[in-house]
Design an enzyme around this catalytic site. Sequence first.
Site, PDB file in Angstrom:
ATOM      1  N   HIS A   1      10.864  35.317  50.273  1.00  0.00           N
ATOM      2  CA  HIS A   1      12.062  34.476  50.360  1.00  0.00           C
ATOM      3  C   HIS A   1      13.306  35.229  49.913  1.00  0.00           C
ATOM      4  O   HIS A   1      14.390  35.055  50.470  1.00  0.00           O
ATOM      5  CB  HIS A   1      11.854  33.202  49.538  1.00  0.00           C
TER       6      HIS A   1
ATOM      7  N   GLY B   1      13.945  29.094  58.812  1.00  0.00           N
ATOM      8  CA  GLY B   1      12.837  30.037  59.021  1.00  0.00           C
ATOM      9  C   GLY B   1      11.708  29.408  59.800  1.00  0.00           C
ATOM     10  O   GLY B   1      11.934  28.580  60.688  1.00  0.00           O
ATOM     11  N   ARG B   2      10.517  29.785  59.425  1.00  0.00           N
ATOM     12  CA  ARG B   2       9.340  29.269  60.111  1.00  0.00           C
ATOM     13  C   ARG B   2       8.976  27.893  59.547  1.00  0.00           C
ATOM     14  O   ARG B   2       9.000  27.689  58.349  1.00  0.00           O
ATOM     15  CB  ARG B   2       8.177  30.256  59.865  1.00  0.00           C
TER      16      ARG B   2
ATOM     17  N   HIS C   1       9.320  33.480  46.280  1.00  0.00           N
ATOM     18  CA  HIS C   1       8.662  34.749  46.003  1.00  0.00           C
ATOM     19  C   HIS C   1       9.420  35.851  46.733  1.00  0.00           C
ATOM     20  O   HIS C   1      10.507  35.628  47.251  1.00  0.00           O
ATOM     21  CB  HIS C   1       7.193  34.663  46.409  1.00  0.00           C
TER      22      HIS C   1
ATOM     23  N   MET D   1       8.183  35.763  57.773  1.00  0.00           N
ATOM     24  CA  MET D   1       8.270  37.059  57.083  1.00  0.00           C
ATOM     25  C   MET D   1       6.866  37.482  56.673  1.00  0.00           C
ATOM     26  O   MET D   1       6.092  36.677  56.159  1.00  0.00           O
ATOM     27  CB  MET D   1       9.132  36.925  55.824  1.00  0.00           C
TER      28      MET D   1
ATOM     29  N   ALA E   1     -18.471   1.650  27.078  1.00  0.00           N
ATOM     30  CA  ALA E   1     -18.014   1.712  28.473  1.00  0.00           C
ATOM     31  C   ALA E   1     -19.081   1.182  29.435  1.00  0.00           C
ATOM     32  O   ALA E   1     -19.582   1.912  30.275  1.00  0.00           O
ATOM     33  CB  ALA E   1     -17.601   3.135  28.846  1.00  0.00           C
TER      34      ALA E   1
ATOM     35  N   GLN F   1      17.742  26.699  52.000  1.00  0.00           N
ATOM     36  CA  GLN F   1      17.072  25.458  51.599  1.00  0.00           C
ATOM     37  C   GLN F   1      15.661  25.803  51.123  1.00  0.00           C
ATOM     38  O   GLN F   1      14.982  26.611  51.743  1.00  0.00           O
ATOM     39  CB  GLN F   1      16.996  24.557  52.840  1.00  0.00           C
ATOM     40  N   THR F   2      15.224  25.162  50.042  1.00  0.00           N
ATOM     41  CA  THR F   2      13.811  25.340  49.676  1.00  0.00           C
ATOM     42  C   THR F   2      13.298  24.183  48.834  1.00  0.00           C
ATOM     43  O   THR F   2      14.058  23.526  48.116  1.00  0.00           O
ATOM     44  CB  THR F   2      13.558  26.685  48.964  1.00  0.00           C
ATOM     45  N   ARG F   3      12.002  23.940  48.957  1.00  0.00           N
ATOM     46  CA  ARG F   3      11.324  22.937  48.119  1.00  0.00           C
ATOM     47  C   ARG F   3      10.107  23.566  47.461  1.00  0.00           C
ATOM     48  O   ARG F   3       9.218  22.881  46.970  1.00  0.00           O
ATOM     49  CB  ARG F   3      10.892  21.716  48.943  1.00  0.00           C
TER      50      ARG F   3
ATOM     51  N   LEU G   1     -11.886   3.612  17.209  1.00  0.00           N
ATOM     52  CA  LEU G   1     -10.719   3.268  18.016  1.00  0.00           C
ATOM     53  C   LEU G   1     -10.356   1.805  17.870  1.00  0.00           C
ATOM     54  O   LEU G   1      -9.197   1.434  17.958  1.00  0.00           O
ATOM     55  CB  LEU G   1     -10.986   3.580  19.485  1.00  0.00           C
ATOM     56  N   ARG G   2     -11.386   0.997  17.676  1.00  0.00           N
ATOM     57  CA  ARG G   2     -11.084  -0.428  17.521  1.00  0.00           C
ATOM     58  C   ARG G   2     -10.233  -0.677  16.284  1.00  0.00           C
ATOM     59  O   ARG G   2      -9.410  -1.581  16.258  1.00  0.00           O
ATOM     60  CB  ARG G   2     -12.372  -1.240  17.490  1.00  0.00           C
TER      61      ARG G   2
ATOM     62  N   GLU H   1     -16.065   2.800  17.872  1.00  0.00           N
ATOM     63  CA  GLU H   1     -15.913   2.002  16.661  1.00  0.00           C
ATOM     64  C   GLU H   1     -14.574   2.285  15.974  1.00  0.00           C
ATOM     65  O   GLU H   1     -13.833   1.377  15.626  1.00  0.00           O
ATOM     66  CB  GLU H   1     -17.089   2.340  15.735  1.00  0.00           C
TER      67      GLU H   1
HETATM   68  P1  ADP Z   1      11.021  23.542  53.480  1.00  0.00           P
HETATM   69  O1  ADP Z   1      11.298  24.186  54.776  1.00  0.00           O
HETATM   70  O2  ADP Z   1      10.139  22.356  53.602  1.00  0.00           O
HETATM   71  O3  ADP Z   1      12.183  23.345  52.628  1.00  0.00           O
HETATM   72  P2  ADP Z   1      10.170  25.949  52.094  1.00  0.00           P
HETATM   73  O4  ADP Z   1      10.770  25.883  50.751  1.00  0.00           O
HETATM   74  O5  ADP Z   1       8.779  26.427  52.190  1.00  0.00           O
HETATM   75  O6  ADP Z   1      10.036  24.514  52.704  1.00  0.00           O
HETATM   76  O7  ADP Z   1      11.036  26.834  53.064  1.00  0.00           O
HETATM   77  C1  ADP Z   1      12.397  27.036  52.899  1.00  0.00           C
HETATM   78  C2  ADP Z   1      12.973  27.805  54.070  1.00  0.00           C
HETATM   79  O8  ADP Z   1      12.369  29.098  54.127  1.00  0.00           O
HETATM   80  C3  ADP Z   1      12.723  27.199  55.443  1.00  0.00           C
HETATM   81  O9  ADP Z   1      13.806  27.490  56.274  1.00  0.00           O
HETATM   82  C4  ADP Z   1      11.487  27.901  55.911  1.00  0.00           C
HETATM   83  O10 ADP Z   1      11.425  27.908  57.315  1.00  0.00           O
HETATM   84  C5  ADP Z   1      11.718  29.300  55.358  1.00  0.00           C
HETATM   85  N1  ADP Z   1      10.504  30.075  55.067  1.00  0.00           N
HETATM   86  C6  ADP Z   1       9.637  29.887  54.043  1.00  0.00           C
HETATM   87  N2  ADP Z   1       8.671  30.823  54.042  1.00  0.00           N
HETATM   88  C7  ADP Z   1       8.920  31.623  55.090  1.00  0.00           C
HETATM   89  C8  ADP Z   1       8.286  32.782  55.649  1.00  0.00           C
HETATM   90  N3  ADP Z   1       7.191  33.312  55.085  1.00  0.00           N
HETATM   91  N4  ADP Z   1       8.831  33.324  56.733  1.00  0.00           N
HETATM   92  C9  ADP Z   1       9.940  32.796  57.293  1.00  0.00           C
HETATM   93  N5  ADP Z   1      10.569  31.725  56.837  1.00  0.00           N
HETATM   94  C10 ADP Z   1      10.083  31.143  55.751  1.00  0.00           C
END
Ligand code: ADP
Length: 580
Positions: free
Chosen positions: A213, A298-299, A210, A340, A487, A204-206, A443-444, A441
Amino acid sequence: MSNAPHGGQLKDLLVRDAHLHDQLNEEARSLKDIFLTERQLCDLELIMNGGFSPLEGFMNEADYLSVRDTLRLAKVDGQRQGTLFPMPITLDVSQSSIDALSIAPGARIALRDPRDESALAILTVSDIYSPDKAAEAEAVMGADDPAHPAVTYLRNSTHEFYVGGSVQAIKAPTHYDYVALRYTPAELRAHFQKVAWRKVVAFQTRNPMHRAHRELTVRAARQRRANVLIHPVVGLTKPGDVDHYTRVRAYQALMPGYPEGMAHLALLPLAMRMAGPREALWHAIIRKNFGATHFIVGRDHAGPGKNSQGKDFYGPYDAQELVAQYKDELHIEMVPFQAMTYLPGTDEYQPVDEVAKGTPTADISGTELRKRLRTGAAIPDWFSYTGVVKVLRESYPPRPKQGFTILLTGLHNSGKDTIARALQVTLQQQGQRSVSLLLGEELRHDLSTEIEVHPTPEEKHVNLLRIGFVASELTKAGAAVIAAPTAPYTRSRKAMREQIAGQGGNFFLVHVATPLEWCEKVDRRGLYKRARNGEIKGLTGVDEKYEEPTDADLVCDLREDTVPEIVHSIIMILEAQSLL
Ligand code: ADP
């Protein structure tokens, strides 16, 4: 590892025979409509395609309360306990909609996509109830604190009633972006079958991905001997996140970095709630429905950041703990990771719990990354990939490539137009970006043709809003905009600043404060004279007030400074902001 959907059966409501589909479409034409919000649209899509299995509609009161208080749907006949489901999925409506649409138990209502007005589903109302928002915030988000984006949403954007009921699908919302990367659970399951992936670990990610990940996902795959599903959210995420277009381009740049055949990218139209632990459990269930067998937590999974007291809403591993609690009935295996971190000595990433004490580590925070993107500073190879950085730099150009607007405000004849023209040629000489001159002027004639030569105060305000809109669009596109209307009102200038700076654009206010006497003295067109004679009405400075700005970035006066000096001062402001 089984990969049966949650609750045993995939509730793919989109599978319909053509005849029934036509019938529903026909019926929708005669029904009253609810136009869905962005979040409701995301929720409906995942209800209809089975991403939220076993849900088949928006929760009724019994399910809602049970989910809120016990993380389970209400018990159904013969069940020892309700099915695990940690997130309320509700359809909120206002009292006025209930009255106008005659929403009552048994009623059938067409649910429509607000973008193209097409009917997506028919809802059969089971009940209408009024949620206790404070209790919902406390239970689901862990705190009734407006610093939490989902609490703010609940408090400010959610209507006061919820309507429960099952839905009959007509069609999925139409998407025009990244269509080939969007999969329903059934499609993704079919894909896994086709490529003979039996074990799939979902990520999962938002955020943009990099190297940390990628390493995380590759480790998970290695540990569980599984393939990888990169499953980013492209519905609603946390306000302020990188937009999904940029992120998807960044994921696409990253994917070739996986060994051939190891990983697959699919987009998820989820509206996140940023509810940390509950959200992680919900994410796991959703990925199970999409056919994954493993799920990475993850974290600080789905963490909303800090609360009003400046403390994190959730502990960094609370999400892992909650998911672990439901291990036996979840039937998708969590792959937990500690943070990580990079080890420069060996050029590798490791979870912090595996790093030997005293080993030097390095990290680049999100804030630091944004700073480097803003200034154009180097982003090291150990942190990301050239392709990903290139995509981010295109979306977040460094300051010398960003647009800006300079609003010159002041009385007629104060010298605004002369300064504006001089600034225009100075910037044109510099090159770098296209320059747009928006003189009051002129723009008008073009933008506000219906406005009289001598506009009313309201017309002056509306005119500035229009100029603000144009300036904001040009600034977004990277241009240098010089606007020089009179203005005269604080509220109009404030609105224009908001239009531009509110979207992250660069905005500068220059007050050309040449005094009225001087402006009158050099009045070749005789405007002031005619105003004094009463021939014209509403001339700023004569019978209309000029509200002096208190928030100008530069105050200048043509009596005291020459035009080149003023232009130079403006150039210095732009230079100090690294825009030139
Ligand atoms: P979200 O958890 O809000 O979707 P992220 O896209 O930042 O946001 O994280 C995606 C997943 O990757 C989550 O499970 C998050 O805990 C884990 N994660 C992101 N960065 C790290 C990191 N540096 N170390 C460990 N886990 C990470």
